[in-house]
Write a protein that holds these residues in place. Structure first.
Motif, PDB file in Angstrom:
ATOM      1  N   ASN A 297       0.804  -1.228   0.000  1.00  0.00           N
ATOM      2  CA  ASN A 297       0.000   0.000   0.000  1.00  0.00           C
ATOM      3  C   ASN A 297       0.836   1.278   0.000  1.00  0.00           C
ATOM      4  O   ASN A 297       0.401   2.304  -0.507  1.00  0.00           O
ATOM      5  CB  ASN A 297      -1.006  -0.009   1.165  1.00  0.00           C
ATOM      6  N   HIS A 298       2.054   1.224   0.547  1.00  0.00           N
ATOM      7  CA  HIS A 298       2.906   2.418   0.569  1.00  0.00           C
ATOM      8  C   HIS A 298       3.898   2.447  -0.590  1.00  0.00           C
ATOM      9  O   HIS A 298       4.684   3.389  -0.709  1.00  0.00           O
ATOM     10  CB  HIS A 298       3.663   2.497   1.902  1.00  0.00           C
ATOM     11  N   ARG A 299       3.855   1.429  -1.429  1.00  0.00           N
ATOM     12  CA  ARG A 299       4.790   1.357  -2.551  1.00  0.00           C
ATOM     13  C   ARG A 299       4.133   1.719  -3.885  1.00  0.00           C
ATOM     14  O   ARG A 299       4.826   1.803  -4.902  1.00  0.00           O
ATOM     15  CB  ARG A 299       5.399  -0.051  -2.632  1.00  0.00           C
ATOM     16  N   ILE A 300       2.835   1.890  -3.868  1.00  0.00           N
ATOM     17  CA  ILE A 300       2.117   2.299  -5.074  1.00  0.00           C
ATOM     18  C   ILE A 300       1.853   3.796  -4.977  1.00  0.00           C
ATOM     19  O   ILE A 300       1.232   4.261  -4.014  1.00  0.00           O
ATOM     20  CB  ILE A 300       0.791   1.534  -5.225  1.00  0.00           C
ATOM     21  N   LEU A 301       2.349   4.550  -5.956  1.00  0.00           N
ATOM     22  CA  LEU A 301       2.167   6.000  -5.951  1.00  0.00           C
ATOM     23  C   LEU A 301       1.023   6.356  -6.897  1.00  0.00           C
ATOM     24  O   LEU A 301       1.085   6.064  -8.097  1.00  0.00           O
ATOM     25  CB  LEU A 301       3.459   6.693  -6.391  1.00  0.00           C
ATOM     26  N   LEU A 302      -0.026   6.953  -6.353  1.00  0.00           N
ATOM     27  CA  LEU A 302      -1.184   7.337  -7.155  1.00  0.00           C
ATOM     28  C   LEU A 302      -1.050   8.779  -7.631  1.00  0.00           C
ATOM     29  O   LEU A 302      -0.315   9.582  -7.050  1.00  0.00           O
ATOM     30  CB  LEU A 302      -2.470   7.174  -6.331  1.00  0.00           C
ATOM     31  N   ASN A 303      -1.791   9.123  -8.700  1.00  0.00           N
ATOM     32  CA  ASN A 303      -1.729  10.471  -9.248  1.00  0.00           C
ATOM     33  C   ASN A 303      -2.824  11.365  -8.645  1.00  0.00           C
ATOM     34  O   ASN A 303      -3.601  10.931  -7.794  1.00  0.00           O
ATOM     35  CB  ASN A 303      -1.835  10.432 -10.787  1.00  0.00           C
ATOM     36  N   TYR A 304      -2.866  12.604  -9.108  1.00  0.00           N
ATOM     37  CA  TYR A 304      -3.837  13.566  -8.573  1.00  0.00           C
ATOM     38  C   TYR A 304      -5.270  13.181  -8.928  1.00  0.00           C
ATOM     39  O   TYR A 304      -6.210  13.511  -8.205  1.00  0.00           O
ATOM     40  CB  TYR A 304      -3.525  14.967  -9.098  1.00  0.00           C
TER      41      TYR A 304
END
Length: 328
Positions: A297-304
């Motif tokens: 969950n902390h390794r996936i970077l989501l966009n705006y």
């Protein structure tokens, strides 16, 4: 591969249950958090705990250190914290007319980095070296940290005033990011009864020694993981990087960067630990699924766009687990 002593392994598995029971004498509920802390301890993985204040994060870590007979230090991270406050510094000894090292609180087995995102970049850099290299540099000397060494960091997801967002490289160093939730009604009732009783004291027994911890690490290392499950782990991680290849078209529009190779390594380790806790010497698909969210969950970077639509990494991971199949 060296064979595991079955009787010793059984004894260690029973002791792990006793550890959880001993912590429960002081901390009500939070078995999930304790389980994740033990996974980190036995697989040499640091843990980031995220939750609002008052959920017994500090108390749990402190109690666990007593049950395990490990040195414990709590460091309150603040905007004015200096690297020397963490790792130590050189001080001048007038009697010897020379400089000598005064070691900081990082020289311990269990480190609770409370509100870790409140400290500036130089402090984060010093902590990062300790987490990754298990060493600390003071002046021109490099010191090895005592084993086992585990950083348990906390951050408040609500109050962002006066905080410094953790760099992606540092967040990736944490094996698990565990969301600590509120207790149930019955658990909170018990918490209230205990803590409102000013005479309440609960002593815990020491269950595991350092030697036990190192032995358990070896036993977990020998838990079997089939090739098909190894490939399943790889598919899960690759689904975060190339979601369209896995028919995750809707999720693809929200993912900016997928999980790093550390996700694959830590899924492997954490799944083995879950199997060991369940008294098995082999990993099941359910073991991998049980830790997938905490590992990724902390390794996936989501966009705006994801932020605007209220999409979280937890939802993304849930869809990945639904879509990615195990191949023989």
């Amino acid at each position: 591969m060296e064979q595991v002593d079955l009787e010793l392994r059984k004894e260690h598995q029973e002791k792990i249950k006793q550890v959880i029971s001993e912590v429960g004498k002081v901390v009500v509920g939070q078995e999930y958090m304790v389980n994740r802390l033990l996974i980190g301890l036995f697989t040499q993985g640091h843990i980031l705990l995220e939750g609002v204040p008052g959920l017994a994060k500090t108390l749990t870590v402190n109690t666990l250190s007593d049950v395990l007979k490990l040195d414990f230090k709590r460091i309150q991270f603040t905007p004015d914290l200096l690297p020397a406050d963490l790792i130590g510094t050189m001080i001048y000894n007038q009697q010897k007319a020379d400089f000598e090292v005064k070691k900081g609180p990082i020289f311990s087995n269990l480190i609770l980095a409370d509100e870790v995102n409140r400290a500036p970049a130089k402090v984060q850099s010093a902590l990062l070296e300790a987490m990754q290299e298990k060493t600390v540099s003071i002046g021109e000397t490099t010191f090895k940290l005592d084993r086992p060494f585990l950083v348990l960091a906390t951050q408040n997801p609500v109050d962002q005033e006066g905080t410094y967002p953790l760099p992606e490289a540092q967040v990736d160093r944490f094996m698990l990011k565990v969301h600590v939730d509120y207790p149930s009604k019955e658990e909170e009732l018990e918490v209230m009864r205990r803590m409102a009783n000013m005479t309440f004291k609960s002593e815990v027994n020491t269950i595991l020694s350092k030697e036990d911890i190192f032995s358990i690490r070896e036993e977990i290392n020998q838990v079997a993981l089939s090739e098909s499950l190894e490939r399943y782990i790889i598919e899960l991680v690759f689904a975060t990087r190339n979601p369209k290849d896995y028919k995750l078209d809707q999720e693809a529009q929200y993912i900016q960067f997928g999980a790093s190779p550390r996700a694959s390594i830590n899924l492997n380790l954490a799944a083995k630990a879950v199997a060991f806790f369940d008294e098995r010497d082999y990993v099941l698909p359910e073991d991998i699924k049980a830790v997938a969210d905490d590992v990724m969950n902390h390794r996936i970077l989501l966009n705006y766009e994801a932020e605007a639509d209220g999409v979280t990494t937890h939802e993304i991971i849930r869809q990945i687990l639904n879509k990615v199949q195990i191949t023989k």
